[in-house]
Design a protein around this motif. Structure first.
Motif, PDB file in Angstrom:
ATOM      1  N   LEU A   1      12.026   9.057   4.412  1.00 29.49           N
ATOM      2  CA  LEU A   1      12.247   7.703   4.124  1.00 29.49           C
ATOM      3  C   LEU A   1      12.464   6.603   5.358  1.00 29.49           C
ATOM      4  O   LEU A   1      12.052   5.669   5.130  1.00 29.49           O
ATOM      5  N   ARG A   2      13.122   7.409   6.368  1.00 26.41           N
ATOM      6  CA  ARG A   2      13.271   6.554   7.561  1.00 26.41           C
ATOM      7  C   ARG A   2      11.973   5.948   8.261  1.00 26.41           C
ATOM      8  O   ARG A   2      11.453   4.934   8.566  1.00 26.41           O
ATOM      9  N   GLU A   3      10.966   7.272   8.192  1.00 25.37           N
ATOM     10  CA  GLU A   3       9.906   6.795   8.856  1.00 25.37           C
ATOM     11  C   GLU A   3       8.762   5.793   8.055  1.00 25.37           C
ATOM     12  O   GLU A   3       8.089   5.112   8.499  1.00 25.37           O
ATOM     13  N   THR A   4       8.804   6.161   6.869  1.00 26.51           N
ATOM     14  CA  THR A   4       8.009   5.269   5.850  1.00 26.51           C
ATOM     15  C   THR A   4       8.736   3.635   5.810  1.00 26.51           C
ATOM     16  O   THR A   4       8.011   2.832   5.710  1.00 26.51           O
ATOM     17  N   GLU A   5       9.851   3.688   6.053  1.00 27.99           N
ATOM     18  CA  GLU A   5      10.557   2.397   6.285  1.00 27.99           C
ATOM     19  C   GLU A   5      10.212   1.623   7.439  1.00 27.99           C
ATOM     20  O   GLU A   5       9.724   0.482   7.367  1.00 27.99           O
ATOM     21  N   GLN A   6      10.056   2.516   8.739  1.00 28.15           N
ATOM     22  CA  GLN A   6       9.691   1.565   9.709  1.00 28.15           C
ATOM     23  C   GLN A   6       8.178   1.342   9.471  1.00 28.15           C
ATOM     24  O   GLN A   6       7.584   0.429   9.927  1.00 28.15           O
ATOM     25  N   LEU A   7       7.446   2.319   8.795  1.00 28.68           N
ATOM     26  CA  LEU A   7       6.021   1.898   8.607  1.00 28.68           C
ATOM     27  C   LEU A   7       5.770   0.809   7.526  1.00 28.68           C
ATOM     28  O   LEU A   7       5.168  -0.283   7.897  1.00 28.68           O
ATOM     29  N   ARG A   8       6.628   0.624   6.816  1.00 26.91           N
ATOM     30  CA  ARG A   8       6.682  -0.470   5.836  1.00 26.91           C
ATOM     31  C   ARG A   8       7.262  -2.018   6.710  1.00 26.91           C
ATOM     32  O   ARG A   8       6.312  -2.810   6.530  1.00 26.91           O
ATOM     33  N   PHE A   9       7.977  -1.914   7.557  1.00 23.16           N
ATOM     34  CA  PHE A   9       8.488  -2.826   8.158  1.00 23.16           C
ATOM     35  C   PHE A   9       7.600  -3.390   9.176  1.00 23.16           C
ATOM     36  O   PHE A   9       7.160  -4.615   9.412  1.00 23.16           O
ATOM     37  N   ASP A  10       6.877  -2.447   9.810  1.00 22.98           N
ATOM     38  CA  ASP A  10       5.780  -2.722  10.972  1.00 22.98           C
ATOM     39  C   ASP A  10       4.587  -3.454  10.022  1.00 22.98           C
ATOM     40  O   ASP A  10       3.956  -4.198  10.672  1.00 22.98           O
ATOM     41  N   PHE A  11       4.231  -2.934   8.850  1.00 25.02           N
ATOM     42  CA  PHE A  11       3.312  -3.384   8.187  1.00 25.02           C
ATOM     43  C   PHE A  11       3.433  -4.753   7.726  1.00 25.02           C
ATOM     44  O   PHE A  11       2.603  -5.796   7.593  1.00 25.02           O
TER      45      PHE A  11
ATOM     46  N   HIS B   1       0.966  -1.154  -0.217  1.00 21.52           N
ATOM     47  CA  HIS B   1       0.032  -0.051   0.199  1.00 21.52           C
ATOM     48  C   HIS B   1       0.738   1.361   0.040  1.00 21.52           C
ATOM     49  O   HIS B   1       2.188   1.328   0.183  1.00 21.52           O
ATOM     50  N   TYR B   2       0.392   2.443  -0.091  1.00 20.29           N
ATOM     51  CA  TYR B   2       0.801   3.569  -0.426  1.00 20.29           C
ATOM     52  C   TYR B   2       1.048   4.352   0.807  1.00 20.29           C
ATOM     53  O   TYR B   2      -0.035   4.540   1.802  1.00 20.29           O
ATOM     54  N   ALA B   3       2.292   5.213   1.189  1.00 21.15           N
ATOM     55  CA  ALA B   3       2.131   6.202   2.307  1.00 21.15           C
ATOM     56  C   ALA B   3       2.550   7.635   1.613  1.00 21.15           C
ATOM     57  O   ALA B   3       3.377   7.523   0.865  1.00 21.15           O
ATOM     58  N   PHE B   4       1.535   8.273   1.988  1.00 19.38           N
ATOM     59  CA  PHE B   4       1.651   9.796   1.325  1.00 19.38           C
ATOM     60  C   PHE B   4       2.249  10.815   2.317  1.00 19.38           C
ATOM     61  O   PHE B   4       1.839  10.659   3.648  1.00 19.38           O
ATOM     62  N   ARG B   5       3.028  11.484   1.914  1.00 15.69           N
ATOM     63  CA  ARG B   5       3.496  12.810   2.782  1.00 15.69           C
ATOM     64  C   ARG B   5       2.703  14.002   2.642  1.00 15.69           C
ATOM     65  O   ARG B   5       2.476  14.255   1.472  1.00 15.69           O
TER      66      ARG B   5
END
Lengths: 482, 274
Positions: A389-399, A82-86
């Motif tokens: 990038l770091r925050e979305t990477e954390q988001l991706r990993f958690d997801f 899924h997508y994360a938008f800033r």
């Protein structure tokens, strides 16, 4: 400076305005400057508003699309992604900074760290590139040119027409004359900055802090003051208008066109970084060493398997109380993420170092200084992008790990292994769609205004040094003006 | 040391003529010495190794018109610029109303009306706007009536007063500049080639104006290469060659300096270089 001198400075400034208003060229240049700034502020604000709206809609659609998926195998959802938008920083309507190139959204999926996308600069054809006529570009690049066109002859005109010696002989000092011309040019700076300031103040209503707005406006005011001083100096030094104009045109090309390129080229040479293809190959090679997380029999996971058997005190994976495939997927994701993060960290460090090298050029080019200052204060600098990038990477990993957890806990290992036997087995290897509600609300906030202001200190100092040196030069020349 | 003595010492070319001049104008010289408003004494000025002014001494009294006559590069304009403090002398003294120029620049410039060779003023402004602007810079307020009176006094035609100066002839610009000087009530006028480029009628009008100003007590120093014009208007003429004062002519009481005499001397000097 005495009150008498101050009133003389104001008089000279008023007369300069009278000259500009009676000169068609000056009026045209002033009008162009105002229209450009105003229109770019309006157009960029509308564009950013539309983009923000679109982003919001896409985020909602993307989230809904994910949550609305029927019962599925959890790993399919890992790949569904899924997508994360800033949400862009409020002031980025005035300076999109590197966001225009890096993008504001990321596709999050298992086993991969995707680059940000939907960068404005990658959208549309060359014809739509006029969208890059942002307020920041106008003020950083075009405003100095407009100031040059208006002010290059400020003093040299007086010299050419012999009114300079006339003025000086009547008791008006050179410094007073230059100060008067400078005040007139600074009032033009004020006019150019008015639309920018009003727009910046509007962002206060959208969560931007006063400190950031003030830093932004003051930064641009200092930058254009540097240009005013450069113009006054050239006009005072050269005996002819043509000499002053030629010198200033050369300086503009050097400082606004050449130096920023020299800065980025130097940064790339001083801090070499691997290209994308080269990095991708290296990442792939390292990931291969970790084994295939989809294959439970991959020798790379033998040790992991043994540790699990030992941990749960069982003899085979069939006896595990949890889904071994899910555990392997989770273990594999963790290891892969570690490798991916290492490469990402290296890349970000190289990018930061390159940016630092590039920012040193602010000592020799006010354009580089204001560009850095503006992006930092607005929150569209490389530091902010890296945090995204770091925050979305954390988001991706958690997801992904959230889905792997579902895989581990909600899906029976045998059902999972038999998933391709027939239609019924496939159906049995699915988990409830209720599990798709694991998505976190992602909201990206810019760094605090204090952090941004602190980060922009050296750029402020660079501009202040330019002003101090030029003011000293003008005082020196002003005392010897003839 | 009187002016004539000084000239006698520095004038190896024509000592006899200088002696004659000194005798003829002894009364004027005495008056000059007593009421000197501009005093230049042993002035030396050079740019790098190029000597521009060499041991230059002269003085101008109130109510006197002194013309410095010389060819191109003789040092005429440099003398004016030194009086205005634009050039710093290497040696010697330049005083205006008893004050050393370099030490009282604002005072001197406040007392002085300088007319450059091409007094363009601001072409985008009218004569009235120019005058008002320059007066404001000098912190002087004058009513419209006073400005009109000054324009009338310099015979600037009325229909031009509120017209942009870019349409003005040089004579009209000179008149405007003089009107400004009158309004500033400057007691000292420094005129740089004031009649060059003017038509004969305009020159006559200008000379008349200069004489009138002198009669009101103004101190006028003009530099020119126009022998005829200088003789028409000046009480005294100094001949400048290579930065040196090589001769001086004084007008007889109620008379004018002999044009032929000056012309001959000037021509003689010019044929020798300047």
């Amino acid at each position: 400076m005495s009150i008498n001198n101050v009133s003389k400075v104001v008089l000279i400034a008023k007369d300069e305005w009278r000259y500009w208003l009676r000169s068609k060229l000056a009026v045209t240049v002033l009008a162009i400057g105002l229209i450009l700034t105003l229109s770019s502020v309006v157009v960029t604000a509308i564009t950013m508003l539309e983009l923000s709206h679109t982003r919001h809609e896409l985020q909602t659609t993307s989230d809904k699309s994910f949550v609305d998926q029927p019962d599925r195998h959890p790993h399919r959802m890992v790949h569904y992604g899924h997508y994360a938008f800033r949400t862009p920083a409020p002031l980025s309507t005035l300076d999109p900074g590197i966001d225009a190139y890096t993008g504001n959204s990321i596709f999050l999926e298992g086993h991969r760290q995707n680059s940000a996308m939907f960068a404005d600069s990658r959208q549309g054809t060359a014809l739509t590139k006029l969208g890059s006529l942002t307020p920041a570009f106008i003020v950083q690049t075009l405003a100095p040119l407009l100031l040059i066109l208006i002010g290059y002859s400020g003093i040299s005109r007086e010299r050419e027409s012999q009114t300079l010696s006339y003025l000086l002989s009547q008791g008006t000092s050179g410094v007073t004359l230059i100060a008067g011309k400078g005040l007139a040019l600074l009032s033009v700076v004020g006019l150019i900055l008015t639309p920018l300031t009003v727009s910046a103040l509007f962002t206060l209503g959208t969560d931007e802090s006063l400190l950031a707005v003030v830093s932004f406006v003051v930064g641009y005011a200092l930058y254009l003051t540097v240009w005013v001083l450069l113009i006054l100096l050239a006009s005072s030094v050269f005996s002819k208008n043509s000499g002053s104009f030629t010198a200033l045109a050369f300086v503009w090309i050097l400082l606004c066109i050449v130096m920023p390129r020299v800065a980025s080229t130097t940064a790339a040479i001083v801090v070499p970084s691997a290209g994308k293809i080269e990095t991708d190959f290296a990442v792939k090679a390292d990931l291969r060493k970790l084994g295939d997380g989809h294959n439970t029999n991959d020798p790379a996971f033998e040790q992991f398997k043994q540790s699990l058997l030992k941990k749960y005190n069982v003899n085979s994976i069939d006896e595990l109380p949890v889904n071994f495939r899910g555990l392997v997927a989770s273990e594999s994701e963790a290891k892969q993420t570690e490798v991916l993060n290492q490469f990402a960290q290296q890349r970000m460090q190289a990018e930061l170092k390159q940016t630092q090298v590039s920012r040193y050029f602010g000592w020799v080019s006010p354009m580089v200084a204001i560009r850095s200052l503006s992006m930092i204060v607005v929150g569209t600098s490389i530091e902010t992008h890296h945090r995204f990038l770091r925050e979305t990477e954390q988001l991706r990993f958690d997801f992904v790990q959230g889905l792997n957890k579902v895989h581990i806990e909600e899906l029976d290992y045998q059902d999972d292994m038999n998933r391709n036997a027939d239609a019924a087995a496939t159906k049995k290897a699915r988990v409830s769609a209720d599990n798709w509600k694991i998505l976190q609300n992602f909201t990206f906030h810019s760094d605090s205004a204090l952090v941004r202001a602190h980060r922009s200190t050296s750029a402020f100092l660079q501009l202040l040094l330019w002003i101090a040196v030029l003011a000293g030069g003008i005082k020196f020349v002003g005392k010897r003006l003839l | 040391m009187t002016t004539s003595t000084a000239i006698n010492q520095r004038s190896p070319i024509e000592p006899q003529r200088v002696e004659q001049t000194r005798n003829k104008a002894s009364n004027t010289t005495q008056a000059t010495k007593n009421e000197a408003v501009i005093e230049v004494d042993s002035l030396n000025f050079s740019i790098k190794n190029n000597i521009i002014l060499k041991n230059l001494s002269f003085s101008v009294a109130a109510g006197e018109v002194y013309a410095l006559l010389g060819g191109n590069g003789a040092g005429k304009s440099s003398t004016l610029k030194t009086l205005l403090g634009f050039n710093k002398p290497n040696k010697g003294s330049v005083k205006v109303v008893g004050k050393e120029v370099s030490k009282a620049l604002d005072f001197v410039r406040g007392k002085t009306a300088y007319l450059p060779e091409s007094a363009t003023l601001y072409p985008h402004l009218t004569a009235r706007e120019n005058v008002e602007y320059f007066l404001s810079l000098a912190d002087i307020k004058k009513s419209d009536e006073q400005i009109n009176a000054a324009f009338n006094r310099v015979a600037l035609q009325q229909d031009a007063w509120d017209r942009n100066m870019q349409t003005y002839s040089k004579g009209m610009r000179q008149k405007t500049a003089i009107a400004l000087a009158i309004l500033r009530e400057a007691p000292i006028f420094l005129l740089d080639e004031p009649t060059s480029g003017l038509d004969p009628v305009a020159i006559d009008e200008f000379n008349q104006l200069v004489r009138e100003l002198a009669l009101t007590g103004a101190t006028i120093l003009m530099v020119t290469h126009d022998v005829y014009g200088a003789c028409q208007v000046a009480n005294r003429i100094g001949l400048l060659k290579n930065g040196e004062l090589v001769g001086e002519f004084n007008a007889p009481e109620n008379g004018r300096i002999n044009t032929e005499q000056v012309h001959a001397a000037f021509g003689d000097y010019k044929s020798r270089g300047n």
